[in-house]
Scaffold this active site. Structure first.
Site, PDB file in Angstrom:
ATOM      1  N   HIS A 267       0.769  -1.466  -0.059  1.00 21.66           N
ATOM      2  CA  HIS A 267       0.033  -0.020   0.100  1.00 21.66           C
ATOM      3  C   HIS A 267       0.908   1.161   0.118  1.00 21.66           C
ATOM      4  CE1 HIS A 267       0.562   1.657   4.266  1.00 21.66           C
ATOM      5  NE2 HIS A 267       0.478   0.370   4.345  1.00 21.66           N
ATOM      6  N   ASP A 277       6.361   3.366   6.882  1.00 19.26           N
ATOM      7  CA  ASP A 277       5.176   2.626   6.656  1.00 19.26           C
ATOM      8  C   ASP A 277       4.297   3.648   5.706  1.00 19.26           C
ATOM      9  OD1 ASP A 277       2.439   1.268   6.809  1.00 19.26           O
ATOM     10  OD2 ASP A 277       2.545   1.771   9.136  1.00 19.26           O
ATOM     11  N   GLU A 314      -5.310   1.427   2.736  1.00 17.27           N
ATOM     12  CA  GLU A 314      -4.984   0.462   3.851  1.00 17.27           C
ATOM     13  C   GLU A 314      -4.956   0.532   5.082  1.00 17.27           C
ATOM     14  OE1 GLU A 314      -2.098  -2.257   6.384  1.00 17.27           O
ATOM     15  OE2 GLU A 314      -2.264   0.118   5.846  1.00 17.27           O
ATOM     16  N   GLU A 315      -4.643   1.791   5.511  1.00 16.88           N
ATOM     17  CA  GLU A 315      -4.658   2.479   6.880  1.00 16.88           C
ATOM     18  C   GLU A 315      -5.804   2.563   7.588  1.00 16.88           C
ATOM     19  OE1 GLU A 315      -2.081   2.380   8.414  1.00 16.88           O
ATOM     20  OE2 GLU A 315      -0.257   2.981   7.398  1.00 16.88           O
ATOM     21  N   HIS A 441       3.438   5.798  12.529  1.00 21.87           N
ATOM     22  CA  HIS A 441       2.215   6.465  12.360  1.00 21.87           C
ATOM     23  C   HIS A 441       2.201   7.959  12.896  1.00 21.87           C
ATOM     24  CE1 HIS A 441      -0.787   3.105  11.682  1.00 21.87           C
ATOM     25  NE2 HIS A 441       0.025   3.383  10.641  1.00 21.87           N
TER      26      HIS A 441
END
Length: 636
Positions: A267, A277, A314-315, A441
């Protein structure tokens, strides 16, 4: 579907209006990190959290927010109902922490990153080290991911009106997302709240497991015992928008009825910058695409089709990958494997989780790359050995590196729909740290952090070498799967894993009758050994028919582990060998239908799930056995 932050606030007050503390809900600007001066540092929110205002509720501390943590509070006489629950990240998916609090009557939730888990308890904090600073905030989705993955609304016009009930077993999308507001905070903002909870000590309630690394005596509240109350306001706007997946396709040379596509996915959406990420994985995907493109330019064509898949959404809950798979089942009905990377580089400890039948191919690729790459060429050593930590995708447990076993997959990344819903053999790997990397994140998941700390400890810039090496691993594995005359699957490894899974169930001493399950596992092992012996011939005496028969059985056996009814109370998850734990979210459980029933103290249901598992393992054994001798001997 999505939700985005407008404005939120959190404060601790006494006597109604006396403000003891106002949370900043913002991440600090750091001179070391030139992208930290961004508007996004003030956007601290949870995806799918509803808006809400709580004026003056007592706060309590519930450790990691697992069922056992709430059980400990109940035994200690601490009431959850009517409170704002502060919990730390870790041990289970954040959405399930909110779900567990909601089910017990909480009004709202604050989630923070305790420095014991990814801050100064692990080492030096950013920018002097890789770990999370006091203002660092972990954003994320709070969807109830272990119930059903993907868009909780199923808003795409191609879904029919009953899709949500047909797929997820619920009539209302609100059963899949929270009804109480929540926000994430840094441990700097959590500290004043935790200091003013009062009540029993956390060690008295839950032992050392309830204790983090902050310099205070952890207590559980309620804060009303010391005349302190939380005010919480969350203003989120829910919207429905289209999201774009990007799909690349390299057609194979086999005719469609024999083609068994190989899928590679990552992603590209991130909570802020997402250097690790997911963009470490995205960089590797682009490198694989570049390499395959060079091959295509020479006139090369793979035996099997290859799909390169860049997911969006995706998140928020695996939206892009789940929607694409559910709405394009004809493209993946014969897919042999899905190879996923997400945060492919955030350290230098190599770890892989996979369907056990892919483990032998993985080990061979790693062994070949390790022994054939010269040190003065592109080679990056990694701390935990040439094959990495190999984990069972059904349990997540580290397995003996001398065996062919591997970790099993739960949920939390884009392999979920392919494995858990469609039964496609899957693999996910990454280079990481000993625990979740410290800037997960946050705004500090940035180029500056990645360059300084994302790779080998003490070696700036090494993260980018690891991304290139990850692309090499990924690409070579994809080529082995796409171009081998006979798929390099090894179901004997799967058979050995099945024995481990049933032993784990036995060791819980529940009194379940597992005799029939153990009998069919032996049948599976026998069938797998016979199939591997027939298909592993190196003397090139196979005809196309033999290759096709081998590939059908090797590549599609995993589909036989799907139960049409799905797991109890969550029909979207259909794989009887692995699924995310109902109250874990990320981590996997083996024989999840059985384990989920045991955890719910429903042994009657657990015994029924033993029957279901037995039927599916029997189906897989029979699928491998069908006409094997005739098909393999008539052309030898």
């Amino acid at each position: 579907s999505s939700s985005s932050s407008s404005s939120s606030s959190s404060s601790l007050r006494r006597n109604g209006d006396t403000v003891l503390f106002e949370a900043s809900l913002s991440e600090d600007i750091l001179d070391f990190d030139d992208t930290s001066d961004t508007l996004w540092r003030n956007h601290t929110f949870h995806g799918f959290s509803p808006s809400g205002t709580i004026r003056g509720a007592p706060a309590i501390y519930a450790n990691y927010g697992r069922p056992q943590d709430f059980d400990a509070l109940e035994r200690a006489g601490v009431t959850v109902e009517g409170t704002v629950v502060i919990m730390r990240y870790g041990e289970c998916f954040r959405g399930l922490k909110v779900m567990n609090a909601q089910e017990r009557g909480a009004l709202g939730v604050l989630l923070y990153s305790d420095p014991a888990d990814d801050g100064f308890g692990q080492g030096s904090i950013y920018p002097k080290g890789p770990w999370r600073p006091a203002s660092g905030i972990q954003r994320g989705s709070v969807q109830f991911i272990s119930k059903c993955a993907g868009d909780p609304v199923r808003a795409d016009h191609r879904y029919n009106a009953t899709a949500l009930q047909d797929l997820c077993g619920v009539k209302d999308y609100r059963d899949l997302i929270p009804s109480i507001p929540s926000i994430p905070i840094g441990y700097g903002d959590a500290l004043p709240i935790l200091r003013n909870l009062g009540g029993k000590t956390a060690r008295e309630v839950g032992g050392d497991d309830f204790i983090g690394a902050l310099k205070l005596e952890y207590t559980v509240g309620p804060s009303s015992s010391v005349d302190a109350f939380v005010h919480l306001e969350v203003h989120n706007e829910a919207q429905i928008k289209s999201i774009p997946n990007v799909v690349g396709h390299i057609p194979g040379s086999l005719p469609p009825e024999q083609d068994m596509p190989i899928l590679l996915g990552n992603h590209r959406d991130a909570w802020v910058f997402g250097a690790a990420d997911p963009n470490s994985g995205t960089a590797s995907l682009l490198e694989v695409a570049r390499g395959l493109g060079k091959l295509v330019q020479t006139g090369w064509k793979p035996r099997r089709s290859i799909y390169l898949l860049s997911w969006s959404g995706e998140e928020y809950g695996l939206l892009g990958s789940t929607g694409w798979a559910e709405l394009n089942p004809e493209l993946i009905q014969r897919a042999a494997a899905y190879l996923n990377v997400d945060t492919v580089v955030s350290g230098d400890l190599l770890s892989v989780s996979a369907t056990p039948s892919l483990v032998t191919a993985w080990k061979q690729v790693l062994a070949d790359l390790h022994t054939t790459t010269e040190p003065h060429h592109h080679y990056v050593p990694f701390q935990n050995g040439p094959l990495g930590d190999i984990r069972d995708t059904n349990t997540g447990r580290l397995l003996n590196p001398e065996t062919n076993n591997v970790n099993i997959l739960g949920s939390g990344s884009d392999y979920t729909v392919f494995l858990d819903h469609f039964g496609i053999s899957s693999l996910d790997f990454s280079f990481g740290k000993s625990t979740t990397y410290g800037q997960y994140h946050s705004i500090y998941d940035s180029f500056a952090w990645m360059d300084a700390y994302g790779g080998i400890e003490g070696k700036a810039g090494s993260a980018f070498d690891l991304m290139a090496f990850a692309a090499k691993i990924w690409g070579v594995l994809a080529l082995r799967l796409a171009d081998s005359a006979v798929l390099p699957f090894d179901h004997s490894v799967q058979g050995n894993a099945l024995s481990d899974y049933v032993t784990a169930i036995e060791n819980q001493h529940t009194g379940l009758d597992l005799t029939i399950l153990k009998d069919v596992i032996q049948q599976f092992q026998d069938a797998a050994a016979a199939l591997q012996a027939a298909c592993d011939s190196k003397d090139n005496r196979h005809t196309l028919l033999d290759e096709q028969a081998c590939n059908e059985k090797l590549g599609l056996t995993e589909r036989q582990f799907l139960s049409e009814e799905g797991l109890p109370d969550r029909p979207w998850f259909k794989h009887i060998l692995q699924a995310p734990g109902m109250y874990l979210g990320y981590a996997a459980e083996a024989f999840p239908g059985i384990q989920q029933s045991i955890d719910a103290d429903d042994l009657d249901l657990a015994q029924k799930q033993v029957v279901v598992a037995t039927e599916r393992v029997q189906a897989a054994a029979s699928f491998m056995q069908t006409n094997t001798d005739e098909e393999m001997s008539s052309h030898l």
